[in-house]
Structures are given as C-alpha cells and as structure tokens.
Design a protein around this motif. Structure first.
Motif, PDB file in Angstrom:
ATOM      1  N   GLU A 163       0.837  -1.202   0.000  1.00 57.26           N
ATOM      2  CA  GLU A 163       0.000   0.000   0.000  1.00 57.26           C
ATOM      3  C   GLU A 163       0.871   1.251   0.000  1.00 57.26           C
ATOM      4  OE1 GLU A 163      -3.760   0.758   2.651  1.00 57.26           O
ATOM      5  OE2 GLU A 163      -1.991   1.509   3.711  1.00 57.26           O
ATOM      6  N   LEU A 164       1.952   1.212   0.768  1.00 56.43           N
ATOM      7  CA  LEU A 164       2.864   2.353   0.852  1.00 56.43           C
ATOM      8  C   LEU A 164       3.452   2.689  -0.515  1.00 56.43           C
ATOM      9  CD1 LEU A 164       4.508   4.430   2.462  1.00 56.43           C
ATOM     10  CD2 LEU A 164       6.162   2.614   2.950  1.00 56.43           C
ATOM     11  N   MET A 165       3.892   1.680  -1.272  1.00 60.15           N
ATOM     12  CA  MET A 165       4.472   1.930  -2.590  1.00 60.15           C
ATOM     13  C   MET A 165       3.430   2.483  -3.556  1.00 60.15           C
ATOM     14  SD  MET A 165       7.290   2.006  -4.165  1.00 60.15           S
ATOM     15  CE  MET A 165       8.297   1.091  -2.979  1.00 60.15           C
ATOM     16  N   MET A 166       2.193   2.020  -3.453  1.00 58.04           N
ATOM     17  CA  MET A 166       1.117   2.547  -4.299  1.00 58.04           C
ATOM     18  C   MET A 166       0.887   4.033  -4.019  1.00 58.04           C
ATOM     19  SD  MET A 166      -1.730  -0.508  -4.313  1.00 58.04           S
ATOM     20  CE  MET A 166      -2.884   0.503  -5.254  1.00 58.04           C
ATOM     21  N   LEU A 167       0.925   4.405  -2.755  1.00 54.29           N
ATOM     22  CA  LEU A 167       0.735   5.807  -2.379  1.00 54.29           C
ATOM     23  C   LEU A 167       1.896   6.674  -2.877  1.00 54.29           C
ATOM     24  CD1 LEU A 167      -0.592   5.304   1.268  1.00 54.29           C
ATOM     25  CD2 LEU A 167      -1.921   6.057  -0.722  1.00 54.29           C
ATOM     26  N   LEU A 168       3.100   6.137  -2.800  1.00 55.79           N
ATOM     27  CA  LEU A 168       4.266   6.860  -3.311  1.00 55.79           C
ATOM     28  C   LEU A 168       4.189   7.021  -4.823  1.00 55.79           C
ATOM     29  CD1 LEU A 168       7.158   5.323  -1.196  1.00 55.79           C
ATOM     30  CD2 LEU A 168       6.580   7.749  -1.320  1.00 55.79           C
ATOM     31  N   ASP A 169       3.839   5.938  -5.521  1.00 56.63           N
ATOM     32  CA  ASP A 169       3.767   5.968  -6.978  1.00 56.63           C
ATOM     33  C   ASP A 169       2.700   6.945  -7.467  1.00 56.63           C
ATOM     34  OD1 ASP A 169       5.772   4.115  -7.152  1.00 56.63           O
ATOM     35  OD2 ASP A 169       4.449   2.401  -7.501  1.00 56.63           O
ATOM     36  N   SER A 170       1.613   7.063  -6.731  1.00 53.75           N
ATOM     37  CA  SER A 170       0.524   7.958  -7.142  1.00 53.75           C
ATOM     38  C   SER A 170       0.760   9.403  -6.730  1.00 53.75           C
ATOM     39  CB  SER A 170      -0.797   7.473  -6.541  1.00 53.75           C
ATOM     40  OG  SER A 170      -0.772   7.582  -5.120  1.00 53.75           O
ATOM     41  N   GLY A 171       1.804   9.630  -5.923  1.00 55.14           N
ATOM     42  CA  GLY A 171       2.094  10.983  -5.460  1.00 55.14           C
ATOM     43  C   GLY A 171       1.241  11.422  -4.294  1.00 55.14           C
ATOM     44  N   THR A 172       0.508  10.470  -3.695  1.00 61.11           N
ATOM     45  CA  THR A 172      -0.371  10.804  -2.575  1.00 61.11           C
ATOM     46  C   THR A 172       0.424  11.212  -1.340  1.00 61.11           C
ATOM     47  OG1 THR A 172      -2.008   9.227  -3.406  1.00 61.11           O
ATOM     48  CG2 THR A 172      -2.258   9.953  -1.115  1.00 61.11           C
ATOM     49  N   ILE A 173       1.579  10.562  -1.146  1.00 62.30           N
ATOM     50  CA  ILE A 173       2.457  10.929  -0.040  1.00 62.30           C
ATOM     51  C   ILE A 173       3.869  11.151  -0.585  1.00 62.30           C
ATOM     52  CG2 ILE A 173       1.102   9.659   1.656  1.00 62.30           C
ATOM     53  CD1 ILE A 173       3.275   7.499   1.627  1.00 62.30           C
ATOM     54  N   TRP A 196       5.330   6.334   7.864  1.00 59.37           N
ATOM     55  CA  TRP A 196       3.987   5.854   7.552  1.00 59.37           C
ATOM     56  C   TRP A 196       3.633   4.673   8.464  1.00 59.37           C
ATOM     57  CZ3 TRP A 196       0.581   8.490   5.062  1.00 59.37           C
ATOM     58  CH2 TRP A 196      -0.606   7.886   4.623  1.00 59.37           C
ATOM     59  N   PRO A 197       2.436   4.703   9.094  1.00 56.02           N
ATOM     60  CA  PRO A 197       2.104   3.675  10.094  1.00 56.02           C
ATOM     61  C   PRO A 197       1.768   2.298   9.516  1.00 56.02           C
ATOM     62  CG  PRO A 197       0.263   5.171   9.766  1.00 56.02           C
ATOM     63  CD  PRO A 197       1.411   5.746   8.994  1.00 56.02           C
ATOM     64  N   ARG A 198       1.470   2.226   8.202  1.00 54.47           N
ATOM     65  CA  ARG A 198       1.036   0.948   7.606  1.00 54.47           C
ATOM     66  C   ARG A 198       2.017   0.507   6.521  1.00 54.47           C
ATOM     67  NH1 ARG A 198      -4.448  -0.293   7.588  1.00 54.47           N
ATOM     68  NH2 ARG A 198      -4.500  -0.427   5.317  1.00 54.47           N
ATOM     69  N   LYS A 199       3.291   0.422   6.877  1.00 59.67           N
ATOM     70  CA  LYS A 199       4.328   0.105   5.901  1.00 59.67           C
ATOM     71  C   LYS A 199       4.226  -1.316   5.359  1.00 59.67           C
ATOM     72  CE  LYS A 199       7.965   3.321   7.326  1.00 59.67           C
ATOM     73  NZ  LYS A 199       9.371   3.463   7.776  1.00 59.67           N
ATOM     74  N   ASN A 200       3.715  -2.244   6.159  1.00 59.11           N
ATOM     75  CA  ASN A 200       3.762  -3.652   5.782  1.00 59.11           C
ATOM     76  C   ASN A 200       2.453  -4.190   5.221  1.00 59.11           C
ATOM     77  OD1 ASN A 200       6.453  -3.843   6.643  1.00 59.11           O
ATOM     78  ND2 ASN A 200       5.830  -4.237   8.740  1.00 59.11           N
TER      79      ASN A 200
END
Length: 269
Positions: free
Chosen positions: A140-150, A158-162
């Motif tokens: 989920e973290l990588m998806m957020l990074l790829d989308s520019g959300t975070i 980020w609390p939900r890294k895994n």
C-alpha cells in the motif's frame, strides 16, 4: 557449488524465527543445479502462513532441468499456479480468512537471469560495488508513493508500511512481476524476507554482502537483525557468480606461472 557453462554459483542461506515470533512462517529453496533460488514469507498464522510458504517451496522443488530461459520461467509459473490453487483452497477449508505468502525467486539459465516476485520480500543485485533493488514492493505504501499521494519524507513514518497488495494464494490467479537481465562475473544476488529489511538498510546489506562470502554474509545479516530486535521471521539467501571450473583452473595456472616468473626475476637480481 554448482555451475553452468558460464558461471559457478556459490550460495549461502540462513533463517531465524526472530525475537518476537514462536513459529517461523518463512521457507526458502536453493537449487543452483536447476538455476533457482526462492524465499517465501507466509502470512496467516501457524498452520496457515507456514503452510502457504511451504507449499510454494515444495512445488518449486520439482522444477527440474530446463531447456531455455523461457522454458525455466514456464516451468516456474506452472508450479506457482499449482501452489496458488492449493493455498487458496486450503484457506477456504480453514475458513479463517485470507492466507498466503510473499514470493521472490531468482531464475538463472546460461547468462540470463530473471527475478520474479509477489509481495514485499526483495531481491537485490550487488554489481561493481553498487547495490540495486531488482524488485519493487507490492505494498500500500508503494502505491501511495507511486501515485504521489504521499512524499518520501512522509513514507519514512507511515504507520502501515507492511500492508501488502499481492501475495501467492490470496486470489484465484497468482499475480507476479518479472525483471530480467544478463549475468556478469562477481554479481551477488540477495533474496530476503521483509524481516531483514525492516532492520537492515541497503547500506548494511551492501557492506555485508561485499565483505563476506555468501554463507558468512547471510549469517552476519541474520546476526545483525537479531541484535536490532528481529520483530519478524528473517530469511536471506546470497548467491555469487564466479568463473566456471575450467576458467578458474586456467586463472590458477596463470597465477602459478606469474609467480614462477617473479621468483626467477628476483633470483637473477
């Protein structure tokens, strides 16, 4: 050690239950004779996560000898599909929710290699002193990074890294990504579960892989992970590409000749 016509493969491997867990849900497989190295990290608890990773490894252990890189990948995916079905059906029988396992695999045929993965276990390549991650986490973290959300800065805390977005056995059809390339002498591949990368940085991994032979490197990585708390199971495989036996023998002979020449020159002087 095992070898093909281009390389000799030196392999090291190690696993540990860690400091917090009572069951090791990781499984691994090293089959250099077939050109296959695998790490699988189970999820779902005892009798579920360990079943998932074990099923993957057992299916892949039957891969046999391949005729080409494409044949090796086809054999690999056929067995992953079988493992995926077995895990998916086992979860339905248990009725305990989703179970599955992450997967990273290194496939080698001749001079060709392929990295295949699903989930957040990783493969690194150390070449010419530079460590490069070959896989890209399915999280989920990588998806957020790829989308520019975070941002990268926000990702550090980020609390939900895994939270993973892919794993074998979770869906009816397995979802894997593949990257491929050509091997070079002295390439070192590191395959590991996220229990390692939770505590070791890329710099740590690069330093230990460069400093030690594969077996000693794996043991050193596990030891350092345990020193830093080892919240999860931890598994690592290291594989180094060395010259094939014929070339090694030629190099040894040349070294002997050069040593004789040097000794003769010193005697004359």
């Amino acid at each position: 050690m095992d070898y093909n016509e281009f390389f000799t493969f030196e392999t090291g491997q190690a696993t540990d239950v860690g400091r917090k867990r009572t069951v090791n849900e990781d499984n691994f497989l090293s089959r250099p004779d077939c050109g296959l190295w695998v790490v699988s990290d189970g999820m779902g608890g005892h009798a579920a996560g360990d079943y998932a990773s074990y099923t993957i490894v057992q299916e892949l252990n039957s891969i046999g000898m391949s005729a080409s890189p494409d044949d090796l990948q086809a054999r690999f995916m056929e067995r992953i599909h079988r493992a995926n079905t077995a895990i998916f059906e086992h979860a339905q029988e248990l009725q305990r929710g989703t179970i599955g396992a992450t997967l990273v695999a290194l496939l080698v045929h001749g001079e060709d290699y392929a990295c295949i993965w699903s989930g957040d276990s990783r493969i690194y390549l150390l070449r010419d002193g530079k460590l490069v991650q070959q896989t890209r986490d399915h999280t989920e973290l990588m998806m957020l990074l790829d989308s520019g959300t975070i941002t990268e800065e926000e990702a550090q805390n980020w609390p939900r890294k895994n939270v993973i977005t892919r794993a074998i056995g979770v869906t009816e059809t397995p979802q894997c990504d593949v990257v491929s390339g050509k091997l070079a002498l002295d390439d070192t591949f590191i395959l590991c579960s996220d229990g390692l990368t939770e505590h070791l940085s890329d710099e740590d991994i690069a330093e230990l892989a460069a400093k030690h032979r594969p077996k000693d490197a794996c043991e050193a990585m596990i030891e350092l992970t345990l020193e830093r708390g080892a919240k999860d199971n931890v598994t690592v495989i290291s594989m180094r590409c060395l010259p094939p036996p014929e070339l090694e023998e030629e190099n040894d002979l040349m070294d002997d000749v050069l040593e004789l020449d040097t000794s003769a020159g010193e005697a004359e002087a």
